[in-house]
Design a protein around this motif. Structure first.
Motif, short mmCIF file in Angstrom:
data_model
loop_
_atom_site.label_atom_id
_atom_site.label_comp_id
_atom_site.label_asym_id
_atom_site.label_seq_id
_atom_site.Cartn_x
_atom_site.Cartn_y
_atom_site.Cartn_z
N LEU A 181 0.81 -1.14 -0.04
CA LEU A 181 0.05 0.02 -0.04
C LEU A 181 0.89 1.36 0.02
O LEU A 181 0.48 2.04 -0.45
CB LEU A 181 -0.86 0.07 1.26
CG LEU A 181 -2.00 -1.15 1.34
CD1 LEU A 181 -2.56 -1.30 2.48
CD2 LEU A 181 -3.03 -1.19 0.17
N GLU A 182 1.97 1.51 0.85
CA GLU A 182 2.73 2.27 1.01
C GLU A 182 3.37 2.76 -0.31
O GLU A 182 3.74 4.02 -0.78
CB GLU A 182 3.95 2.26 1.96
CG GLU A 182 3.38 2.03 3.24
CD GLU A 182 4.27 1.96 4.54
OE1 GLU A 182 5.34 1.45 3.94
OE2 GLU A 182 4.06 1.96 5.59
N LYS A 183 3.65 1.62 -1.31
CA LYS A 183 4.42 1.76 -2.45
C LYS A 183 3.29 2.23 -3.63
O LYS A 183 3.80 3.18 -4.52
CB LYS A 183 4.97 0.41 -2.99
CG LYS A 183 5.77 0.54 -4.36
CD LYS A 183 6.44 -0.92 -4.43
CE LYS A 183 7.19 -0.83 -5.80
NZ LYS A 183 7.78 -1.96 -6.20
N TYR A 184 2.21 1.75 -3.59
CA TYR A 184 1.23 2.02 -4.89
C TYR A 184 0.15 3.18 -4.44
O TYR A 184 -0.49 3.54 -5.48
CB TYR A 184 0.67 0.86 -5.32
CG TYR A 184 1.59 -0.04 -5.92
CD1 TYR A 184 2.08 -0.03 -7.25
CD2 TYR A 184 2.27 -1.36 -5.21
CE1 TYR A 184 2.94 -0.75 -7.70
CE2 TYR A 184 3.11 -2.04 -5.79
CZ TYR A 184 3.34 -1.63 -7.09
OH TYR A 184 4.58 -2.46 -7.82
N VAL A 185 -0.28 3.44 -3.01
CA VAL A 185 -1.44 4.17 -2.97
C VAL A 185 -1.02 5.51 -3.09
O VAL A 185 -0.08 6.13 -2.40
CB VAL A 185 -1.99 3.76 -1.53
CG1 VAL A 185 -2.80 4.91 -0.98
CG2 VAL A 185 -2.39 2.41 -1.37
N ASN A 186 -1.80 6.50 -3.37
CA ASN A 186 -1.52 7.98 -3.57
C ASN A 186 -3.14 8.81 -3.26
O ASN A 186 -4.08 8.10 -3.11
CB ASN A 186 -1.03 8.47 -4.82
CG ASN A 186 -1.38 7.99 -6.15
OD1 ASN A 186 -2.87 8.45 -6.51
ND2 ASN A 186 -0.77 7.26 -6.90
N LYS A 187 -2.91 10.02 -3.35
CA LYS A 187 -4.21 10.59 -3.17
C LYS A 187 -5.11 10.61 -4.16
O LYS A 187 -6.24 10.88 -3.87
CB LYS A 187 -3.78 12.20 -2.84
CG LYS A 187 -3.23 13.04 -3.97
CD LYS A 187 -2.82 14.51 -3.53
CE LYS A 187 -2.10 15.27 -4.91
NZ LYS A 187 -1.89 16.51 -4.49
N GLU A 188 -4.73 10.08 -5.53
CA GLU A 188 -5.67 9.87 -6.57
C GLU A 188 -6.58 8.37 -6.32
O GLU A 188 -7.36 7.92 -7.30
CB GLU A 188 -5.06 9.98 -7.84
CG GLU A 188 -5.09 11.44 -8.39
CD GLU A 188 -3.89 12.04 -7.58
OE1 GLU A 188 -2.85 11.64 -7.52
OE2 GLU A 188 -4.02 13.51 -7.11
N SER A 234 -6.43 -3.60 5.05
CA SER A 234 -6.80 -2.84 3.63
C SER A 234 -7.30 -1.36 4.10
O SER A 234 -6.73 -0.36 3.33
CB SER A 234 -7.94 -3.46 2.96
OG SER A 234 -9.05 -3.54 3.42
N LEU A 235 -7.90 -1.20 5.20
CA LEU A 235 -8.21 0.06 5.43
C LEU A 235 -6.99 1.00 5.86
O LEU A 235 -7.29 2.32 5.59
CB LEU A 235 -9.16 0.21 6.88
CG LEU A 235 -10.51 -0.56 6.85
CD1 LEU A 235 -10.90 -0.97 8.24
CD2 LEU A 235 -11.32 -0.19 5.84
N ALA A 236 -5.95 0.80 5.98
CA ALA A 236 -4.79 1.35 6.28
C ALA A 236 -4.36 2.26 5.04
O ALA A 236 -3.83 3.31 5.04
CB ALA A 236 -3.45 0.60 6.51
N ALA A 237 -5.01 1.72 3.64
CA ALA A 237 -4.58 2.54 2.66
C ALA A 237 -5.48 4.09 2.63
O ALA A 237 -4.78 4.83 2.03
CB ALA A 237 -5.54 1.98 1.33
N VAL A 238 -6.54 3.91 3.34
CA VAL A 238 -7.16 5.29 3.60
C VAL A 238 -6.24 6.18 4.18
O VAL A 238 -6.33 7.29 4.03
CB VAL A 238 -8.43 5.26 4.04
CG1 VAL A 238 -9.11 6.70 4.55
CG2 VAL A 238 -9.31 4.32 3.26
N LYS A 239 -5.61 5.55 5.50
CA LYS A 239 -4.73 6.51 6.32
C LYS A 239 -3.36 6.72 5.40
O LYS A 239 -2.81 7.90 5.75
CB LYS A 239 -4.43 5.81 7.58
CG LYS A 239 -5.61 5.38 8.75
CD LYS A 239 -5.80 6.79 9.41
CE LYS A 239 -6.64 6.81 10.35
NZ LYS A 239 -6.12 6.32 11.58
N LEU A 240 -3.21 6.12 4.59
CA LEU A 240 -1.81 6.46 3.61
C LEU A 240 -2.27 7.49 2.79
O LEU A 240 -1.38 7.76 2.02
CB LEU A 240 -1.32 5.09 3.10
CG LEU A 240 -0.71 4.04 4.24
CD1 LEU A 240 -0.41 2.84 3.60
CD2 LEU A 240 0.43 4.74 4.67
N GLY A 241 -3.52 8.03 2.48
CA GLY A 241 -3.98 9.04 1.52
C GLY A 241 -4.97 8.57 0.27
O GLY A 241 -5.06 9.41 -0.39
#
Length: 688
Positions: free
Chosen positions: A409-416, A429-436
């Protein structure tokens, strides 16, 4: 139409029925043609009859107690009239007959087994000495089913929890209606032992934990309702001897806490509590209770059957190198304390042990603070302990797995990022929201797990997460906005490791609606297998042939026929509990590109080349999931360290592997056939 009519005529002639079965992989209810006796064949196949009959110590202790009881009755100048409740194969009845019982009456309510018992009894020459009645003991009537009351009772109506099969009511009724007042009962009594421990490893199967980033930041918090929940009172069966000794900090050593007198000399009590007050042996956090029991088989206490784990077994006191009897029908159990209690060495504490007619529960409190609430049965109010199995809760707490998901998630998740999650109970998986991430959709069709997920979302204030409660609702979202599809994958319907490939069938339903540049994780799945020599596990599926000198051919044939009719070749087992040595290298059944799944049936024939001198008695199967196509992105449901031929395999403790068991085979190779029908989602594995 003519083909359909001929098909219906054929199954009618064969007395077959349609059975609806959920295909865990495709998510579709299939109609399967089965024998009209499918239900009882399934019950026979899943029973623990075979496992119990392989338990030599159990059998020999029962016979020793029978021999003693018959001798005592005869010494009084009376006839030994034996009643065998729940006779199964008739083994205990035949033991009574060959040791001089004057009459033997056996009852067995399960018709397939009572029929089998009649055949076995006749085959062994006891047809005229043993009467088999196909009824429950509570349905027997003296003067009708029994000529007279009996003076010896022999029965085995116990489970891991001792009383879970209704032992209390069975013994009470027998004493009231079927037995003489001065009868001898085998076994005479039972004692339940409890050991209070601190074991974070074991607690992983019970208490959900926060999800942390690498720098220690809490990304997803466990809601207070779940964190403070007392959990479920349901017994957690476990082979405690396989827990690492380093994972256990004993707060209270094994202590006898409840005694059950089967002899009839004392009243039968169906609800009871005891308090054992003692001092803590070590500093620690009291988290759970290990439980097991023993049986006093005879009137003199010479013969004791113990279900204790390795470190507490009586045989170890005599010889520290002794091999304790292996049992899968009577394991040990874990009970999770409603509330963890910090204790200091020497602190006075009270262990409360309770039971009703069928179950047990425990509590641990400071001796000065006991209230009525401490006697109440723990009841899950948060829903997490009901929605998720013990195994699943362990998975959710597995930080090794979680770190790999977080790294992805840290590698592929962004604000878009707009993410679609296709997995059940995937709180990480909810951590993706916390990661932006901009938006997350989560498909959660089970109402119980959906309630838990809603709690997580609200507690962590994740306003941009939307739960999709059904496939129909899923079809209404704007798929063109989705930039990432994420699966663990895990689904509540999964039984075997490959059942989580339901992910590819969900993907198949939405793939055409997604944009071409959507990221899909995981990317690959590999089904793998290794040939094994299990120390004991194979006994649950091995024929008996001869048991304690009695011919058991009819039983073996019944079990084999029932398994062929109702069971798959591969079954789920937590293999970390069952030691086994690898006999071959790893065979890869199939390596799947989850973004480009084949449509034709896949077939592979191969061979396990066996090494070493041990016989092969099983094939272990698991799935490796590759999240991003790299070595670091692999999450295994199988071995946690490289397999070395001739050495014990270390299995992931938080998943159940698949295993195909068979009797010992002294051979240099095992041929196999693996087939995956992608059209209907069926996988088959056979070896020869």
């Amino acid at each position: 139409m003519l083909l359909a009519l001929n098909f219906l005529k054929r199954i009618s002639r064969n007395m077959s029925v349609f059975v609806q079965r959920l295909n865990a992989m495709s998510g579709v209810n299939d109609w399967v043609v089965q024998s009209e006796d499918y239900d009882f064949h399934q019950e026979v196949a899943r029973s623990a009859f075979a496992d119990m009959l392989h338990d030599t110590e159990r059998n020999q202790l029962y016979e020793a107690a029978l021999k003693s009881a018959i001798k005592i009755i005869h010494s009084k100048g009376a006839k030994a009239n034996v009643l065998d409740i729940g006779t199964g194969t008739g083994l205990l009845s035949m033991m009574a007959a060959r040791n001089g019982a004057d009459t033997v009456t056996a009852c067995e309510a399960f018709k397939p087994m009572s029929d089998c018992a009649l055949k076995i009894i006749a085959r062994n020459g006891f047809k005229d000495k043993i009467k088999v009645i196909p009824k429950r003991s509570t349905e027997l009537i003296v003067g009708k089913d029994l000529q007279h009351k009996c003076n010896i009772l022999v029965t085995e109506v116990f489970d891991t929890e001792l009383i879970g099969e209704g032992a209390l009511s069975t013994f009470k009724h027998a004493h009231q209606e079927l037995l003489e007042k001065d009868c001898i009962v085998i076994p005479q009594s039972a004692t339940i032992y409890a050991q209070v421990v601190e074991s974070p490893l074991t607690q992983n199967w019970n208490k959900l934990k926060h999800i942390f980033s690498d720098d220690g930041e809490v990304l997803i918090k466990v809601p207070d309702l779940i964190k403070n929940c007392v959990g479920s009172a349901a017994v957690h069966d476990m082979q405690l001897s396989q827990l690492p000794a380093s994972s256990i900090n004993t707060i209270i050593s094994p202590t006898p806490v409840l005694k059950f007198d089967w002899s009839g000399n004392t009243p039968f009590i169906f609800e009871r509590s005891t308090i054992s007050t003692t001092k803590a042996e070590r500093d620690g956090l009291a988290q759970l209770v290990f439980m097991w029991w023993d049986l006093q088989m005879d009137t003199d206490g010479k013969h004791i059957l113990s279900c204790a784990p390795d470190w507490a077994h009586p045989l170890k006191k005599i010889d520290k190198n002794a091999k304790i009897p292996w049992r899968d029908h009577w394991m040990q159990a874990v009970y999770y304390l409603p509330k963890e209690l910090p204790v200091n060495k020497g602190q006075e504490i009270s262990l409360i042990s309770c039971h009703d007619e069928f179950s047990l529960w425990f509590n641990l409190v400071d001796n000065l603070r006991i209230t009525d609430e401490h006697y109440l049965t723990p009841f899950c109010e948060c829903g997490a302990h009901v929605a998720s199995s013990r195994t699943r809760i362990g998975q959710l707490n597995d930080m090794t797995r979680n770190k790999k998901y977080l790294a992805l998630l840290e590698k592929y998740v962004n604000k878009e990022s707009t993410i679609l999650v296709l997995s059940d109970c995937f709180y990480c998986s909810l951590a993706a929201v916390k990661l932006g991430a901009n938006k997350m959709y989560v498909l959660e069709t089970n109402s119980l797990s959906r309630r838990v997920l809603e709690n997580y979302i609200a507690f962590n204030k994740l306003d941009n997460v939307e739960i999709i409660p059904s496939l129909e609702e899923l079809s209404k979202i704007n798929f063109k906005d989705i930039s990432m599809v994420l699966g663990e994958p895990y689904f509540l319907s999964s039984i075997l490791p490959w059942d989580n490939l339901l992910f590819i069938y969900l993907m198949k339903g939405v793939r055409n609606y997604l944009s071409n540049d959507v990221q899909i994780f995981p990317k690959r799945a590999s089904i793998k297998a290794v040939a094994m020599h299990f120390s004991d596990l194979h006994k649950i599926r091995s024929p008996l042939s001869v048991g304690e000198g009695f011919l058991m051919k009819d039983f073996d044939e019944l079990i084999e026929a029932s398994r062929n009719l109702s069971d798959e070749n591969v079954e789920p087992q937590p293999l970390w509990e069952y030691p086994g040595v690898a006999l071959s290298g790893i065979e890869e059944m199939i390596d799947l590109d989850l973004m480009n799944v084949p449509t034709k049936t896949y077939l592979k024939n191969g061979t396990f080349e066996l090494q070493g001198n041990l016989d092969c008695n099983g094939i272990a199967i698991w799935v490796d999931w590759n999240l991003d196509g790299t070595e670091r992105g692999i999450i295994t449901t199988g071995p946690t360290s490289p397999i070395k031929i001739g050495e014990n395999v270390q299995w992931d403790m938080y998943t159940r592997q698949g295993v195909c068991l068979f009797p010992d085979r002294n051979t240099k190779c095992i041929n196999y056939k693996f087939e995956f029908d992608f059209d209907d989602g069926n996988v088959s594995f056979n070896c020869s």
